[in-house]
Design a protein around this motif. Structure first.
Motif, PDB file in Angstrom:
ATOM      1  N   SER A 191       0.701  -1.267  -0.035  1.00 45.66           N
ATOM      2  CA  SER A 191      -0.094   0.054  -0.026  1.00 45.66           C
ATOM      3  C   SER A 191       0.646   1.339   0.141  1.00 45.66           C
ATOM      4  O   SER A 191       0.324   2.210  -0.724  1.00 45.66           O
ATOM      5  N   LEU A 198       1.832   1.964  -3.557  1.00 50.14           N
ATOM      6  CA  LEU A 198       0.629   2.501  -4.600  1.00 50.14           C
ATOM      7  C   LEU A 198       0.664   3.797  -5.056  1.00 50.14           C
ATOM      8  O   LEU A 198       0.626   3.916  -6.113  1.00 50.14           O
ATOM      9  N   GLN A 199       0.300   4.515  -3.942  1.00 47.13           N
ATOM     10  CA  GLN A 199       0.245   5.983  -4.207  1.00 47.13           C
ATOM     11  C   GLN A 199       1.205   6.570  -5.262  1.00 47.13           C
ATOM     12  O   GLN A 199       0.844   7.333  -6.147  1.00 47.13           O
ATOM     13  N   LEU A 204       0.475   5.517  -8.545  1.00 49.11           N
ATOM     14  CA  LEU A 204      -0.943   5.934  -9.301  1.00 49.11           C
ATOM     15  C   LEU A 204      -0.621   7.457  -9.787  1.00 49.11           C
ATOM     16  O   LEU A 204      -1.212   7.945 -10.790  1.00 49.11           O
ATOM     17  N   ASN A 252      -5.424   5.988  -3.665  1.00 53.40           N
ATOM     18  CA  ASN A 252      -5.444   4.528  -2.760  1.00 53.40           C
ATOM     19  C   ASN A 252      -6.059   4.990  -1.725  1.00 53.40           C
ATOM     20  O   ASN A 252      -5.773   5.761  -0.793  1.00 53.40           O
ATOM     21  N   PHE A 266      -6.314   3.394   1.198  1.00 54.63           N
ATOM     22  CA  PHE A 266      -5.704   2.521   2.330  1.00 54.63           C
ATOM     23  C   PHE A 266      -6.336   2.478   3.574  1.00 54.63           C
ATOM     24  O   PHE A 266      -6.614   0.993   4.026  1.00 54.63           O
ATOM     25  N   ASN A 299      -6.006  -3.845  -2.788  1.00 52.56           N
ATOM     26  CA  ASN A 299      -6.200  -2.442  -2.491  1.00 52.56           C
ATOM     27  C   ASN A 299      -7.163  -1.978  -3.199  1.00 52.56           C
ATOM     28  O   ASN A 299      -7.818  -2.411  -4.038  1.00 52.56           O
ATOM     29  N   VAL A 340      -8.695   1.567  -5.200  1.00 59.69           N
ATOM     30  CA  VAL A 340      -8.547   2.840  -5.776  1.00 59.69           C
ATOM     31  C   VAL A 340      -9.707   3.478  -6.246  1.00 59.69           C
ATOM     32  O   VAL A 340     -10.479   2.833  -7.116  1.00 59.69           O
TER      33      VAL A 340
END
Length: 100
Positions: free
Chosen positions: A3, A6-7, A10, A25, A27, A45, A47
């Motif tokens: 996690s 991920l951002q 993105l 994200n 989270f 996750n 989104v």
């Protein structure tokens, strides 16, 4: 990706690229769900796209470890056995859906 990774991913694909699509994200929502319903074996996750109401994507990590491979095999073995059974069963073809 976990996690925390991920951002930034993105951001590189959506946010700040000039395409006008913002991805976030979520989270905290995933952690709340895992706390309420148990963590389970799946790594996933959520989104969201705040500019698009009621639209989200659930991202599920694919097979990465030997344990994942065993879990995948366990999941798909029942489908395999049912397909084999349907094939060798007399009149098994009647269970094949037709879309006409």
């Amino acid at each position: 990706h976990n996690s925390s990774e991920l951002q930034p991913e993105l951001d590189s694909w959506f946010n700040g690229t000039g395409n006008g699509i913002y991805a976030k994200n979520e989270f905290s929502i995933v952690e709340e769900h895992k706390t309420s319903f148990g963590d389970g074996d799946a790594n996933y996750n959520l989104v969201t796209f705040p500019d698009y109401d009621n639209f989200a994507v659930i991202i599920v990590r694919g097979t990465m470890t030997g344990f994942d491979l065993v879990a995948d095999a366990q999941l798909w073995m029942s489908a395999l056995f049912l397909q084999i059974f349907r094939t060798v069963m007399p009149l098994g073809f009647i269970w094949t859906p037709t879309f006409t």
